[in-house]
Design an enzyme around this catalytic site. Structure first.
Site, PDB file in Angstrom:
ATOM      1  N   GLU A 265       0.816  -1.216   0.000  1.00  0.00           N
ATOM      2  CA  GLU A 265       0.000   0.000   0.000  1.00  0.00           C
ATOM      3  C   GLU A 265       0.845   1.259   0.000  1.00  0.00           C
ATOM      4  OE1 GLU A 265      -3.935  -1.762  -0.001  1.00  0.00           O
ATOM      5  OE2 GLU A 265      -3.163   0.232  -0.426  1.00  0.00           O
ATOM      6  N   ARG A 269       0.507   3.776  -3.328  1.00  0.00           N
ATOM      7  CA  ARG A 269      -0.127   5.066  -3.076  1.00  0.00           C
ATOM      8  C   ARG A 269       0.899   6.170  -2.875  1.00  0.00           C
ATOM      9  NH1 ARG A 269      -5.824   3.955   0.138  1.00  0.00           N
ATOM     10  NH2 ARG A 269      -5.814   1.695  -0.040  1.00  0.00           N
ATOM     11  N   ASP A 398      -4.186 -10.241  -8.426  1.00  0.00           N
ATOM     12  CA  ASP A 398      -4.508  -9.314  -9.509  1.00  0.00           C
ATOM     13  C   ASP A 398      -3.361  -8.502 -10.108  1.00  0.00           C
ATOM     14  OD1 ASP A 398      -4.308  -7.884  -7.135  1.00  0.00           O
ATOM     15  OD2 ASP A 398      -6.309  -7.016  -7.230  1.00  0.00           O
ATOM     16  N   GLU A 532     -12.244  -0.611 -10.487  1.00  0.00           N
ATOM     17  CA  GLU A 532     -11.748  -1.551 -11.502  1.00  0.00           C
ATOM     18  C   GLU A 532     -12.634  -1.658 -12.737  1.00  0.00           C
ATOM     19  OE1 GLU A 532      -9.783  -2.114  -7.783  1.00  0.00           O
ATOM     20  OE2 GLU A 532     -11.929  -2.295  -8.215  1.00  0.00           O
TER      21      GLU A 532
END
Length: 643
Positions: A265, A269, A398, A532
């Protein structure tokens, strides 16, 4: 057996000589220990250490202290583990993260490796300032081919094919499309204004209670919504808001935190957001911040295999695996979603260690056996073996696949290894996971040790766009097949929206029990402002210019306005199948970074952040394609002029 006594040697005499030998050996070993202790631990011993440790320090795999790290792995756990976005967080509880203000000198490769070598990732070894500067100058002398000693922003801009913001900031000529684009811009301003009013400096806004949320995913970093919004505000032309964000980063972002952070994360980000802000604006402050933060992430790679653990203390460098991860494993979607950002950290710092770390991950993945060509979601950072044979294109897996094709594209299509891995993985996915429902919907099932679970998560809906952008570079005869597959998956994800009462999609939907593209479990019915599906709309619009993708995007705008907009921001909802409002009281930072950005790009001309020049990281932060041949030509021209 009988031993005879030697003449002239008494038992007591023999005992005396043995004692003397023992004392002498004890003295000798102490002397050796003292010498080597002085060599390794005196302050000015780094150069000498490199003589003895050079072979281990130059290996791409960072060897950690296995027993110490294993023990820490079992003893230390996040206090309130929140799975990263790629791992389906609890309803509305995705936390946020922050950056730091203090500026340190850029740490050289020599200083970094000296600190990390020999399994000492947790030791805060810092060179004296003069030695750091000396090491920095030497670290820039390695063979970089197209690189000069420092990154040149002007050369980078000269290698872009088109202006990043297009001829007219991507303004469409069609009045209706432009009106829709302006609506998305208003949604961004509304979200930002409420964040600034009620949650400034916190990670995310709680719009119902009108306060801020910090969470524990970012190791004490703050301002995640600010970092995630920088590029969105900039490309939308919201310059007053952008300047407020920039000022906060410059004056209030403190990277000297000492908390437990998700490596994944923080990377997507914070590192991604600061990189994008730098490449779009050329502001050196962003570059300085991101290089300082990037160095803090390196100790996570200090494992026996070089596969990083998922959680890192940004202050001490201690790292460990998530408590919920199977057998202390690392997660495919986490350690596989570092490549884009780390390659750019090397570009900006001229320090190859970042690229070496992520290339080592790739080498290990190429080496180990893949069941049916598939990549399971759990891998041991100690043994380098798969822990479970669970495969998913949604949560846990993913963005690993996304970063393979995007690494190839970002390399100006020179990273043949990434290309081979991506198309090999896609072939295995098609053979084992892609399914067709009785109703004709194409979907990606999950694979559990050879048994299919006919479930597709919202997170997996990015794959329509991924397959679309990779269609041109596979086998020529399969180009149309890939475009068709991308369109079919995007259509299925759109169906998951249209089959709900709110016209927003659930967290996961199934294709068994008589239902198709609908959530059958109460725990899967929520929507937390995820991007998404809209992401795939944007890519498919740019690839095909089929107007249905803009219409589908507008349907999503109307649904967001009707069901997620509240008095003081936007909130996720707990059940997409009921019109009775049940908000989760969280305005996710990725709503500002991804959902609204992709909608804005969908209603803009293609020359706003053109795909010929930019790839988007998994948080939708745009990173430029690295054209080494162009940079080399620019450097050659500069040398010619200087002569």
């Amino acid at each position: 057996m009988v031993f005879r006594k030697l003449p002239g040697v008494s038992a007591s005499g023999m005992g005396l000589r043995l004692s003397q030998k023992f004392v002498f050996l004890l003295f000798l070993s102490g002397l050796v220990t003292l010498c080597f202790g002085a060599l390794f631990f005196l302050p000015d011993s780094v150069r000498l250490k490199r003589i003895f440790l050079s072979k281990t320090e130059t290996q791409p795999v960072t060897v950690g202290s296995g027993s110490e790290n294993d023990a820490r792995e079992h003893l230390k756990r996040p206090k309130d583990p929140e799975p990263p976005r790629g791992m389906t967080p609890a309803k509305g509880e995705t936390s946020t993260r922050l950056k730091s203000l203090s500026r340190k000198p850029t740490v050289s490769r020599e200083a970094t490796e000296a600190r990390l070598a020999g399994g000492r990732a947790q030791e805060d070894f810092t060179l004296p300032r003069s030695r750091t500067e000396s090491a920095s100058s030497k670290a820039t002398s390695f063979d970089r081919g197209a690189h000069s000693d420092t990154f040149s922003y002007d050369k980078f801009k000269g290698c872009l094919l088109k202006p990043p913001l297009g001829r007219d900031n991507g303004r469409p000529t069609d009045p209706q499309t432009n009106e829709r684009r302006e609506k998305v811009k208003e949604m961004m301003k509304f979200s930002w204004d409420n964040y600034k009013r009620y949650a400034w400096g916190k990670n995310e806004l709680r719009p119902l209670t009108r306060n801020g949320h910090i969470g524990n995913m970012f190791g004490g970093l703050r301002g995640a919504s600010i970092i995630d919004s920088l590029d969105t505000l900039y490309i939308m032309g919201l310059m007053e808001e952008y300047n407020d964000a920039k000022e906060w980063v410059q004056t209030s972002l403190d990277l000297n935190s000492n908390g437990e952070a998700s490596l994944f994360e923080v990377n997507i980000r914070y590192v991604g957001g600061l990189l994008a802000a730098y490449y779009l604006t050329g502001e050196e402050m962003y570059k300085n911040k991101v290089l300082e933060l990037g160095e803090k992430l390196l100790p996570a790679f200090n494992t026996p295999t070089g596969i990083p653990r998922g959680v890192i203390n940004l202050g001490s460098g201690t790292s460990w695996s998530w408590g919920w991860a199977s057998a202390g494993s690392s997660i495919l979607a986490e350690f596989g979603t570092l490549h884009l950002e780390f390659v750019h950290l090397t570009e900006l710092s001229r320090n190859p260690i970042y690229t070496e770390k992520v290339m080592n991950i790739r080498k290990l993945l190429n080496k180990i056996e893949k069941p049916h060509g598939l990549y399971p979601n759990f891998l041991s950072p100690v043994s380098g073996n798969w822990v479970q044979h669970h495969v998913s294109i949604g949560g846990l897996g993913d963005s690993f696949y996304e970063y393979l094709i995007k690494s190839y594209l970002m390399s100006d299509k020179t990273d043949e290894d990434a290309k081979k891995m991506y198309y090999g993985a896609l072939e295995a996915i098609e053979a084992n996971l892609v399914q067709k429902s009785p109703g004709g919907l194409t979907y990606m099932a999950e694979w559990r040790g050879g048994i299919l679970d006919h479930k597709m998560g919202h997170l997996a809906c990015f794959s329509g766009g991924m397959i679309g952008i990779g269609a041109d570079d596979g086998a020529p005869e399969k180009r149309q097949h890939f475009l068709d597959l991308a369109a079919e998956i995007t259509h299925t994800c759109h169906e998951s929206y249209t089959r709900s009462a709110t016209k927003l999609g659930p967290e996961a939907f199934r294709f068994d029990g008589g239902g198709e593209a609908t959530a059958t479990r109460l725990s899967d019915r929520y929507y937390i402002l995820r991007p998404e599906v809209i992401e795939s709309y944007m890519y498919m619009w740019r690839l095909t210019h089929d107007p249905k993708y803009r219409e589908w995007g507008w349907e999503a705008v109307e649904a967001l306005e009707q069901h997620c907009r509240v008095e003081s921001g936007f909130s996720g909802i707990r059940d997409v199948y009921t019109l009775t409002a049940s908000h989760d009281n969280m305005q996710q930072s990725f709503f500002l970074s991804e959902t609204l950005k992709y909608l804005y790009l969908l209603f803009s001309d293609d020359d706003l952040l053109p795909l010929e020049d930019w790839v988007f990281n998994t948080e939708a932060h745009p990173l430029p394609i690295i054209r080494k041949s162009c940079l080399q030509d620019e450097a050659t021209q500069d040398k010619t002029v200087s002569k």
